[in-house]
Design an enzyme around this catalytic site. Structure first.
Site, PDB file in Angstrom:
ATOM      1  N   LYS A  53      44.041  28.135  27.365  1.00  0.00           N
ATOM      2  CA  LYS A  53      45.435  28.417  27.739  1.00  0.00           C
ATOM      3  C   LYS A  53      46.005  27.236  28.516  1.00  0.00           C
ATOM      4  O   LYS A  53      47.133  26.813  28.292  1.00  0.00           O
ATOM      5  CB  LYS A  53      45.505  29.704  28.581  1.00  0.00           C
ATOM      6  N   GLN A  97      43.297  36.879  34.382  1.00  0.00           N
ATOM      7  CA  GLN A  97      42.429  37.019  33.202  1.00  0.00           C
ATOM      8  C   GLN A  97      41.608  38.300  33.297  1.00  0.00           C
ATOM      9  O   GLN A  97      40.984  38.588  34.309  1.00  0.00           O
ATOM     10  CB  GLN A  97      41.530  35.779  33.082  1.00  0.00           C
ATOM     11  N   ASP A 120      52.050  38.362  30.499  1.00  0.00           N
ATOM     12  CA  ASP A 120      51.107  39.087  29.643  1.00  0.00           C
ATOM     13  C   ASP A 120      51.731  40.371  29.085  1.00  0.00           C
ATOM     14  O   ASP A 120      51.203  40.951  28.140  1.00  0.00           O
ATOM     15  CB  ASP A 120      49.869  39.496  30.471  1.00  0.00           C
TER      16      ASP A 120
HETATM   17  N1  GUN Z   1      41.578  38.989  28.277  1.00  0.00           N
HETATM   18  C1  GUN Z   1      41.546  39.059  26.922  1.00  0.00           C
HETATM   19  N2  GUN Z   1      42.792  38.920  26.412  1.00  0.00           N
HETATM   20  C2  GUN Z   1      43.625  38.750  27.465  1.00  0.00           C
HETATM   21  C3  GUN Z   1      45.025  38.545  27.567  1.00  0.00           C
HETATM   22  O1  GUN Z   1      45.781  38.488  26.605  1.00  0.00           O
HETATM   23  N3  GUN Z   1      45.483  38.414  28.842  1.00  0.00           N
HETATM   24  C4  GUN Z   1      44.687  38.473  29.931  1.00  0.00           C
HETATM   25  N4  GUN Z   1      45.251  38.348  31.119  1.00  0.00           N
HETATM   26  N5  GUN Z   1      43.393  38.673  29.871  1.00  0.00           N
HETATM   27  C5  GUN Z   1      42.860  38.806  28.623  1.00  0.00           C
END
Ligand code: GUN
Length: 289
Positions: A53, A97, A120
């Site tokens: 990311k 996350q 998110d």
């Molecule tokens: N863990 C797995 N996918 C995601 C996501 O899209 N966002 C976040 N914050 N954690 C994740």
């Protein structure tokens, strides 16, 4: 019929280039968009996702700030870091996350993220807005699926969309997004009776169960559009490289579908592109542009 692949890598690169150009334009006179990422603990998969990311942010010109915390961090400590990012004017998006270590209250943390910075799309305010038809931020994976359907000119209105999976992150928002575009939506899950028969009525089939190769070719209506959200690592035996597979048996489904997302290289790359898009939109709103 032999399906054509939906190239998620290509579409993700296209979206990211559009975002890069837009950011280059706004940063002539304004600060860049800012994304704050909190990673708690040492889950190796989470570490890889967060790094990906941040690399993507750097490529398009988003300023990213990472806060890495040990697995022993308390809920209160995570909340304090969320508040610090919430109060930071240069930060437009906050991402914590998932999964958090067992000792941290995930719900409390998600509720502490201001909905205006929840890129998110997990906060109840954003989920509620989506369900009511005035979305702000939409969860990145289902948003990425919609982007793929749009870019491939798939007709959604009036079509039967079957979703297998009801998670808060993928299945539920996926149903709301398809319904908002006038699909006839059937939401399936682990307790659905006659699942293969229901799936075989789908013009658009979205599978997000986390169960490798669960959906077989015989479940696919000839000519259907098949979207596979799953990704699992399968051992091929000693000395052999692991294989990545989706929730759909690709070789079988590709014999019947008209369009299908491969795994890897289908839905996955779109998730990051949508995170960047949400972060850009947040910055545009917050800068009054
Ligand atoms: N863990 C797995 N996918 C995601 C996501 O899209 N966002 C976040 N914050 N954690 C994740």
């Amino acid at each position: 019929m032999v399906a054509r692949n939906i190239d998620g890598k290509k579409w993700s690169a296209t979206v990211q280039e559009e975002i890069r150009q837009k950011i280059a334009e706004i940063t002539k006179s304004h600060r860049p968009p800012g994304l704050g990422v909190i990673l708690v603990g040492d889950d190796p998969a989470s570490r890889i996702y967060v790094t990906r990311k941040e690399e993507a942010c750097q490529k398009v010109g988003i300023h990213s700030v990472e806060i890495t915390l040990p697995a022993s961090t308390t809920t209160e400590e995570v909340l304090a870091h969320v508040k610090q990012l919430a109060d930071d004017e240069a930060i437009d998006g906050i991402l914590v996350q998932d999964p958090l270590p067992a000792g941290v209250d995930t719900r409390q943390v998600l509720l502490a993220i201001p909905p205006e910075k929840d890129v998110d799309g997990f906060h109840p305010d954003n989920v509620g807005r989506l369900s009511l038809g005035y979305p702000r931020f939409v969860a990145c994976t289902p948003a990425g699926v919609m982007e793929l359907l749009h870019r491939e000119n798939v007709t959604i209105r009036g079509k039967r969309a079957v979703i297998v999976g009801r998670s808060n992150i993928v299945g539920k928002p996926m149903g709301m997004l398809l319904l908002a575009e006038d699909a006839t939506v059937i939401q399936c899950h682990s307790r659905t009776e006659c699942l293969p028969v229901v799936c075989s009525s789908a013009d658009i089939l979205v599978v997000a169960t986390g169960r490798p190769e669960m959906v077989r070719g015989s479940w696919i209506k000839p000519g259907a559009v098949v979207i596979d959200v799953g990704i699992s690592r399968i051992s091929q035996g000693e000395g052999k490289k692991d294989k990545l597979v989706g929730d759909v048996c690709y070789a079988e489904a590709a014999e019947r579908a008209s369009l299908i997302t491969p795994v890897p290289g289908g839905v996955g790359p779109m998730t990051i592109a949508m995170l960047l898009k949400n972060s850009l939109h947040s910055a545009l709103w917050r800068l009054g542009l």
